[in-house]
Write a protein that holds these residues in place. Structure first.
Motif, PDB file in Angstrom:
ATOM      1  N   ALA A 159       0.933  -1.164  -0.133  1.00 22.49           N
ATOM      2  CA  ALA A 159      -0.075  -0.068   0.082  1.00 22.49           C
ATOM      3  C   ALA A 159       0.836   1.131   0.003  1.00 22.49           C
ATOM      4  N   GLY A 160       0.347   2.110  -0.726  1.00 22.93           N
ATOM      5  CA  GLY A 160       1.131   3.677  -0.731  1.00 22.93           C
ATOM      6  C   GLY A 160       0.613   4.748  -0.113  1.00 22.93           C
ATOM      7  N   TYR A 161       1.293   5.487   0.632  1.00 22.74           N
ATOM      8  CA  TYR A 161       0.679   6.735   1.041  1.00 22.74           C
ATOM      9  C   TYR A 161       1.275   7.966   0.760  1.00 22.74           C
ATOM     10  N   TRP A 162       0.395   8.983   0.732  1.00 23.61           N
ATOM     11  CA  TRP A 162       0.582  10.168   0.491  1.00 23.61           C
ATOM     12  C   TRP A 162       0.201  11.227   1.587  1.00 23.61           C
ATOM     13  N   LEU A 163       0.953  12.003   1.814  1.00 20.80           N
ATOM     14  CA  LEU A 163       0.857  12.683   3.093  1.00 20.80           C
ATOM     15  C   LEU A 163       1.484  14.238   2.992  1.00 20.80           C
ATOM     16  N   ALA A 164       0.912  15.086   3.325  1.00 22.91           N
ATOM     17  CA  ALA A 164       1.134  16.626   3.341  1.00 22.91           C
ATOM     18  C   ALA A 164       0.919  17.018   4.560  1.00 22.91           C
ATOM     19  N   SER A 165       1.501  17.999   5.446  1.00 28.03           N
ATOM     20  CA  SER A 165       1.428  18.397   6.695  1.00 28.03           C
ATOM     21  C   SER A 165       0.308  19.508   6.567  1.00 28.03           C
ATOM     22  N   TRP A 166       0.323  20.365   5.394  1.00 26.67           N
ATOM     23  CA  TRP A 166      -0.764  21.337   5.112  1.00 26.67           C
ATOM     24  C   TRP A 166      -2.152  20.955   4.659  1.00 26.67           C
ATOM     25  N   SER A 167      -2.472  19.561   4.364  1.00 23.73           N
ATOM     26  CA  SER A 167      -3.540  19.151   3.939  1.00 23.73           C
ATOM     27  C   SER A 167      -4.743  18.999   4.827  1.00 23.73           C
ATOM     28  N   GLY A 168      -4.545  19.134   5.980  1.00 23.23           N
ATOM     29  CA  GLY A 168      -5.384  19.009   7.245  1.00 23.23           C
ATOM     30  C   GLY A 168      -6.062  17.584   7.494  1.00 23.23           C
ATOM     31  N   MET A 169      -5.442  16.499   6.625  1.00 22.71           N
ATOM     32  CA  MET A 169      -5.974  15.148   6.450  1.00 22.71           C
ATOM     33  C   MET A 169      -4.794  14.290   6.879  1.00 22.71           C
ATOM     34  N   GLY A 170      -5.029  13.005   7.422  1.00 23.47           N
ATOM     35  CA  GLY A 170      -4.010  12.295   7.716  1.00 23.47           C
ATOM     36  C   GLY A 170      -3.554  11.629   6.402  1.00 23.47           C
ATOM     37  N   PRO A 171      -2.714  10.428   6.534  1.00 22.80           N
ATOM     38  CA  PRO A 171      -1.962   9.706   5.370  1.00 22.80           C
ATOM     39  C   PRO A 171      -3.129   9.452   4.413  1.00 22.80           C
ATOM     40  N   GLU A 172      -3.121   9.400   3.269  1.00 19.09           N
ATOM     41  CA  GLU A 172      -4.209   9.158   2.219  1.00 19.09           C
ATOM     42  C   GLU A 172      -3.549   7.670   1.580  1.00 19.09           C
ATOM     43  N   ARG A 173      -4.409   6.572   1.745  1.00 18.72           N
ATOM     44  CA  ARG A 173      -4.008   5.458   1.359  1.00 18.72           C
ATOM     45  C   ARG A 173      -4.026   5.009  -0.347  1.00 18.72           C
ATOM     46  N   PHE A 174      -3.223   4.475  -1.112  1.00 16.74           N
ATOM     47  CA  PHE A 174      -3.512   3.928  -2.426  1.00 16.74           C
ATOM     48  C   PHE A 174      -3.187   2.371  -2.279  1.00 16.74           C
TER      49      PHE A 174
END
Length: 202
Positions: A159-174
């Motif tokens: 599984a892959g994850y995208w994460l940005a500190s400024w997104s207001g969200m946790g890690p997004e899974r792919f």
């Protein structure tokens, strides 16, 4: 974009996709807005690098103690690293640069997400996922791309994850590295729609 549901992504599939990505990125480059393109990128119309060798990939796997997922292995055998993986990731690692997030200067991501409000009660805490993840990105706009070696499907894809500190969200899974890269490509299209041919909607 090619359909890889239930199938492995090979070099013959990565090459045309990445070539199109490169051409569109270069065509849409704006000197007043974007960082300068490397001379090599302009000359070759290619955001990537020379392919890694099978020995390079094997050395990375020996160093990491894990067999890399198929779509990442085939990507490295197509290009040993990548520039501008979307708007917010400036550089992806080559085989020798892959490392566990916990062992890098970016390990502060783990502490930052060890006690957050993003995970539901029945979900694994983000900090635990990050603590075991493989870091893919070397440089970005307060953003990181990762793979989770514990979350593996029947094809051997992590599984892959995208994460940005400024997104207001946790890690997004792919579902895989391929899926994560496809999202980076379509994200680039959403923010900077290129003219002409595209593979973002297929």
């Amino acid at each position: 974009m090619f359909d890889t549901k239930g199938q492995r992504v090979n070099r013959e599939q990565w090459q045309p996709f990445l070539k199109l990505w490169s051409e569109e990125w270069i065509a849409g480059h704006a000197p007043e807005r974007d960082a300068p393109l490397d001379d090599e990128v302009i000359q070759n119309s290619w955001l990537g690098f020379a392919p890694a060798s099978a020995e390079d990939v094997a050395a990375a796997e020996a160093r990491l103690g894990r067999t890399l997922p198929p779509s990442l292995r085939e990507f490295l055998l197509t290009t040993n690293g990548w520039r501008d993986a979307g708007i917010f990731i400036y550089r992806l690692a080559g085989a020798s640069e892959l490392a566990w997030l916990a062992d890098t200067d970016d390990s502060s991501w783990i502490d930052a997400y060890s006690d957050t409000e993003f995970a539901d009660e029945d979900e694994e805490p983000e900090g635990e996922i990050l603590a075991r993840s493989l870091r893919l990105s070397l440089d970005g706009d307060a953003a990181v791309m990762l793979l989770d070696p514990k979350d593996v499907d029947e094809r051997g894809e992590w599984a892959g994850y995208w994460l940005a500190s400024w997104s207001g969200m946790g890690p997004e899974r792919f579902g895989s590295f391929h899926d994560l890269m496809h999202e980076q490509y379509t994200g680039f299209h959403r923010l900077r729609p290129p003219e002409g041919k595209s593979c973002s909607s297929s």
